[in-house]
Design an enzyme around this catalytic site. Structure first.
Site, mmCIF file in Angstrom:
data_model
loop_
_atom_site.group_PDB
_atom_site.id
_atom_site.type_symbol
_atom_site.label_atom_id
_atom_site.label_comp_id
_atom_site.label_asym_id
_atom_site.label_seq_id
_atom_site.Cartn_x
_atom_site.Cartn_y
_atom_site.Cartn_z
ATOM 1 N N TYR A 25 0.847 -1.183 0.000
ATOM 2 C CA TYR A 25 0.000 0.000 0.000
ATOM 3 C C TYR A 25 0.888 1.241 0.000
ATOM 4 C CZ TYR A 25 -3.940 -3.044 1.319
ATOM 5 O OH TYR A 25 -4.906 -4.025 1.362
ATOM 6 N N SER A 26 0.822 1.967 -1.107
ATOM 7 C CA SER A 26 1.680 3.141 -1.301
ATOM 8 C C SER A 26 3.153 2.783 -1.084
ATOM 9 C CB SER A 26 1.263 4.306 -0.394
ATOM 10 O OG SER A 26 -0.029 4.748 -0.723
#
Length: 349
Positions: free
Chosen positions: A61-62
């Protein structure tokens, strides 16, 4: 806040989990809808103050930013022993590196250490496989995960979207070898996506595995009228969700969404509370994973715990449903391409 045991474990988790995919520096993930650290921290703090102790993230995530933001916020706002942190492994983290993704022993051992460093903790409470890795023997993956638990770097193990027969095979191998067992399944389940009721949810109920529901509001479609399906930046731009729009089931979706709106109107509450309250009727659901971008969304998730739908209301919500394709999560190949395409400058990360 309500709390529940996570499957057959003694671990108490809040009946709402916060999904930290929403939190991550935009230049490292999704510039249209991810929140930077300054915007994320007040929401994490609000969740804690509401009694939520269950936080879900992933290494990809990111590209690690979500873990960093969540870790720093929890360190400041909470006692580590009072919160339950889950993170995941599977997807590519270093473009061009052949061992930066998958579920090999090498990747798992590397990525658990990287996740712990970013989270600023010496262990995660639940370490999850984000998807299966068909290029690595399942026994290699499961033994490596067992060693992560034995090393004290994870307390429990979890899995995410796959076919029920695959999950049954994994549980069998873990039992056969005496390895640490999956205690939770994070799967796709909501009023517009009920195919998991056929096999996965009965399997989890029989095996004592709790489920964590991703996309409990169908990317917000259940929180607004049907003709506002793409009303949020994420719904309009998240390519990986294109398969979930169920264009072949538009009439069914409309009638379900209309039923949510009607019941919400009768009760005088937002639609999201009704859709989330419906999930709690299934005892195998431990918590929906709510990717809240606003204080109101956290408030609605918590308030949904006070709503007990009647059997008649449940029938009204469920009756319009029609079978749809067997969605278990987009295929690895398409998912990888969409992930790469959705992140500007991916190759330079």
């Amino acid at each position: 806040m309500r709390y529940t045991k996570l499957g057959r474990t003694g671990l108490d988790v809040s009946s709402v989990a916060i999904g930290a995919m929403t939190y991550g520096e935009p230049d490292r993930g999704h510039p249209v809808w991810s929140l930077d650290e300054a915007s994320s921290r007040p929401l994490i703090k609000q969740a804690l103050e509401a009694g939520i102790n269950f936080f879900d993230t992933a290494n990809m995530y990111s590209y690690g930013s979500s873990e960093e933001i969540l870790g720093r916020a929890l360190k400041e706002y909470a006692n580590r022993d009072d919160v339950v942190i889950t993170t995941k492994v599977r997807h590519p983290m270093r473009p061009g590196s052949p061992n930066s993704s998958g579920l090999s022993r090498k990747t798992i051992m590397t990525e658990i250490n990287n996740s712990l460093r970013r989270l600023g903790t010496d262990h995660v409470d639940v370490y999850m496989i984000h998807r299966l890795d068909n290029d690595t023997p399942l026994e290699e993956t499961l033994e490596a995960l067992n060693d992560v638990v034995k090393a004290g770097k994870a307390r429990y193990l979890g899995a995410s979207s796959m076919h029920a027969w695959q999950f049954a095979k994994a549980l069998h191998l873990q039992e056969r070898h005496g390895w640490a067992r999956f205690v939770t399944m994070q799967d796709h389940y909501n009023l517009l996506a009920r195919e998991e009721e056929r096999e996965m949810l009965p399997l989890c109920a029989d095996a004592g595995v709790a489920t964590m529901v991703w996309s409990p509001l169908a990317r917000g479609r259940l929180a607004r009228p049907f003709d506002q399906a793409a009303a949020t930046p994420r719904a309009a731009t998240d390519g990986a969700y294109a398969d979930l729009l169920y264009k072949a089931n538009a009439d069914s979706d409309r009638r379900i969404i209309d039923a949510v709106g009607a019941i919400a109107g009768e009760r005088g509450v937002p639609r999201a509370r009704i859709a989330l309250a419906w999930l709690r009727r299934n005892p195998v659901v431990a918590a929906p994973v709510v990717g809240a971008r606003t204080a109101r969304q956290i408030g609605d998730a918590v308030a949904s715990l006070d709503i007990d739908l009647t059997d008649d209301e449940a029938r009204r919500l469920e009756a319009p449903y029609t079978p749809r394709h067997d969605f278990q999560g987009v295929s690895d190949e398409r998912e990888m391409e969409r992930i790469k395409a959705s992140v500007p400058g991916y190759a330079n990360l």
